[in-house]
Design an enzyme around this catalytic site. Structure first.
Site, PDB file in Angstrom:
ATOM      1  CB  SER A   1      -0.887   0.016   1.244  1.00 48.97           C
ATOM      2  OG  SER A   1      -1.527   1.272   1.416  1.00 48.97           O
TER       3      SER A   1
ATOM      4  CE1 TYR B   1      -3.922  -1.883   5.088  1.00 46.89           C
ATOM      5  CE2 TYR B   1      -3.235   0.324   4.467  1.00 46.89           C
ATOM      6  CZ  TYR B   1      -3.700  -0.925   4.116  1.00 46.89           C
ATOM      7  OH  TYR B   1      -3.953  -1.219   2.806  1.00 46.89           O
TER       8      TYR B   1
END
Length: 248
Positions: free
Chosen positions: A137, A150
């Site tokens: 990501s 995350y």
């Protein structure tokens, strides 16, 4: 068919980007082992694709990852590609974030990569060319509010990719993609971490240089390139696919 007779394990295959990637791999002739926790969605996907078998389970379990590898070998006799897409968010700032939520995000987004690669690499090494592609990501490089687990796990995923590329060259290529805002359920869940969740996704769309959200199909096109022989001189590389939002 650029992936005819290649055997690929796809994690996170029951929704979002992982599902679109599985469909794209199948369309190029790959034979698939599908991984996910949603049994109903996994079985439906298995039924819709040629040469696909669904193995339900949780990627945070090391032995489940071994089962995925064993299934590939037992079903198809080989393993060529790993497409690693399973991911969770774990929202909340560091003080508020429950420790269990932290561990679940790290285990799902990072430790599971280690588990599957640990069991898959000896099999991949038996092929003339093996391929590992991690779906990371832009959170590996760009911080977002209330996403500590995350961001940390995705940064770790990129670092793990680079390290494995060194250890397992030249016959195994290891790369990562770093998507930005892609229109999936995970993006809409992520919006809850922002001050104004009701407008966060629209803001992300406007902030991209291309003025639109990504689609799972956008990501799939990149994946198909990176796991095929068309990218045979690319390894240890992170490819950002985000509509240019990282530059804003």
């Amino acid at each position: 068919m650029k992936l005819k007779d290649k055997v690929c394990i796809v994690t996170g295959a029951t929704s979002g980007m992982g599902k679109a990637i599985a469909e794209g791999l199948s369309s190029e002739g790959a034979r698939l082992v599908l991984s996910g926790r949603n049994r109903e969605s996994g079985k439906a996907l298995e039924k819709s694709l040629e040469n696909a078998v669904f193995v339900p389970g949780d990627v945070t379990d090391p032995l489940y990852n071994k089962k995925l590898v064993d299934t590939a070998v037992d079903t198809y006799g080989q393993l060529d590609i790993l497409s690693l897409n399973a991911g969770v968010l774990g929202l909340g700032n560091v003080v508020e974030l429950p420790i269990d939520t932290w561990h679940n995000a790290i285990n799902t987004n990072l430790s599971s990569l280690f588990y599957l690669c640990k069991y898959a690499l000896p099999i991949l090494q038996q092929q003339p060319q093996g391929n590992i592609l991690i779906n990371a990501s832009i959170a590996a490089f760009k911080s977002f509010p209330n996403h500590p687990a995350y961001c940390a796990s995705k940064a770790g995923a990129v670092a793990l990719m680079k390290q494995m590329a060194v250890d397992y060259a030249p016959n195994i290529r290891v790369n990562a993609i770093c998507p930005g805002p892609v229109d999936t359920p995970l993006l809409w869940e992520s919006a809850k971490a922002f001050e104004h969740p009701e407008t966060a996704v629209e803001h992300a769309k406007r902030t991209t240089l291309l003025k639109r959200l990504g689609t799972p199909e956008d990501i799939t096109k990149l994946v198909l390139f990176l796991v095929s022989d068309e990218s045979s001189w690319i390894t240890g590389t992170t490819v950002t696919i985000d509509g240019g939002i990282i530059n804003t």
